[in-house]
Write a protein that holds these residues in place. Structure first.
Motif, short mmCIF file in Angstrom:
data_model
loop_
_atom_site.label_atom_id
_atom_site.label_comp_id
_atom_site.label_asym_id
_atom_site.label_seq_id
_atom_site.Cartn_x
_atom_site.Cartn_y
_atom_site.Cartn_z
N LEU A 141 -9.84 -19.54 -12.22
CA LEU A 141 -9.11 -20.97 -12.69
C LEU A 141 -7.79 -21.08 -11.87
N GLY A 142 -6.87 -20.03 -11.99
CA GLY A 142 -5.68 -19.91 -11.45
C GLY A 142 -5.77 -20.11 -10.00
N GLU A 143 -6.63 -19.62 -9.23
CA GLU A 143 -6.62 -20.14 -7.68
C GLU A 143 -6.98 -21.42 -7.60
N TRP A 144 -8.02 -21.90 -8.38
CA TRP A 144 -8.70 -23.19 -8.29
C TRP A 144 -7.60 -24.10 -8.49
N THR A 145 -6.69 -23.96 -9.55
CA THR A 145 -5.66 -24.97 -9.68
C THR A 145 -4.52 -24.88 -8.60
N VAL A 146 -4.25 -23.90 -8.15
CA VAL A 146 -3.26 -23.67 -7.07
C VAL A 146 -3.83 -24.51 -5.94
N GLN A 147 -5.12 -24.50 -5.62
CA GLN A 147 -5.73 -25.20 -4.31
C GLN A 147 -5.58 -26.63 -4.82
N ALA A 148 -6.23 -26.98 -5.88
CA ALA A 148 -6.06 -28.46 -6.27
C ALA A 148 -4.60 -29.06 -6.43
N SER A 167 -10.19 -32.26 -11.83
CA SER A 167 -11.34 -31.06 -11.92
C SER A 167 -10.88 -29.70 -12.34
N ALA A 168 -9.68 -29.23 -12.18
CA ALA A 168 -9.21 -27.83 -12.48
C ALA A 168 -8.96 -27.98 -14.17
N THR A 169 -8.46 -29.31 -14.71
CA THR A 169 -8.36 -29.39 -16.06
C THR A 169 -9.75 -29.40 -16.89
N TRP A 170 -10.91 -30.41 -16.09
CA TRP A 170 -12.07 -30.27 -16.67
C TRP A 170 -12.52 -28.91 -16.71
N ARG A 184 -3.53 -23.36 -19.57
CA ARG A 184 -2.54 -24.36 -19.69
C ARG A 184 -1.92 -24.76 -18.33
N GLN A 185 -1.99 -23.74 -17.38
CA GLN A 185 -1.69 -24.21 -16.10
C GLN A 185 -2.46 -25.34 -15.50
N ALA A 186 -3.88 -25.10 -15.77
CA ALA A 186 -4.68 -26.29 -15.07
C ALA A 186 -4.37 -27.67 -15.74
N SER A 187 -4.10 -27.47 -17.08
CA SER A 187 -3.66 -28.78 -17.73
C SER A 187 -2.65 -29.39 -17.63
#
Length: 232
Positions: A160-167, A177-180, A108-111
């Motif tokens: 996924l959490g770390e990638w979303t924070v960086q994104a 890309s994080a949502t994907w 959900r965080q990524a979306s």
């Protein structure tokens, strides 16, 4: 389609139950349950084991779209250690229910590009306890399958959490890309639709906002059991 990251039989059954729960929890109150004296934990607990299996690494490689299980070993160990020591607070046991809640919350965080706060993590955990955890076999399920599932969800939640924070610091393209990653990982691991998941998880925020004085064990899905009070 079968891939190296395809879920084991127990995890496949979990995905089917989650799909049912997403539909049912939109239309009905959460089932009643006994008081929980350990609101932060679930009964899906396991003795920790070293990150020696390739299954979590395969799921990580599939989500990131790079590398192979062999080359993801260091990242796998880093993510699992990060989950156990920082997110889980160095608990003596692995809690698969909590790891699953963290993974769903990270999706959900990524979306939605909103942080997975401790309160949101706990709300997802409570939702799982209300709708999913008592509906699946636990002690009778193969131990290796349960351990594999824990490692997948813990590792994917951190990555996924770390990638979303960086994104979030790099602009719209990286956020997309994080949502994907979240959408494809969720479909591969549990057969779930990201939009349907997020619709339900967003609804878990409402009881907390409406009643911020609710006790921790009444956050999230459990708050739906609180009927409207009669006027004084």
């Amino acid at each position: 389609m079968n891939t190296s990251a395809s879920p084991n039989p127990w995890q496949a059954a979990l995905g089917r139950r989650l799909a049912e729960a997403l539909e049912q929890s939109r239309l009905a109150h959460a089932p009643l349950s006994d008081a929980d004296h350990d609101a932060a934990a679930t009964r899906w607990r396991l003795a920790p084991r070293p990150a020696s299996r390739a299954t979590a690494a395969a799921a990580l490689s599939e989500m990131l779209g790079v590398g192979t299980p062999a080359t993801q070993g260091d990242l796998l160990k880093h993510c699992l250690q990060h989950y156990r020591t920082r997110l889980a607070g160095g608990a003596g046991e692995d809690d698969l229910g909590r790891a699953l809640a963290a993974y769903l919350g990270a999706c959900r965080q990524a979306s939605d590009h909103e942080p997975l706060s401790p309160e949101r993590w706990q709300a997802v955990t409570q939702w799982l306890k209300a709708w999913v955890i008592d509906e699946l076999p636990w002690d009778d399920a193969p131990l290796a399958e349960r351990q594999d599932a824990f490692e997948r969800f813990a590792v994917l939640a951190v990555a996924l959490g770390e990638w979303t924070v960086q994104a979030s610091r790099q602009g719209a393209a990286q956020q997309a890309s994080a949502t994907w990653m979240a959408r494809n990982s969720l479909r591969s691991q549990l057969g779930l639709d990201l939009s349907a998941l997020c619709t339900v998880l967003r609804g878990l925020d409402a009881p907390t906002a409406a009643d911020p004085s609710a006790a921790p064990e009444e956050l999230g899905a459990a708050a739906y059991r609180q009927g409207p009070r009669d006027p004084v």
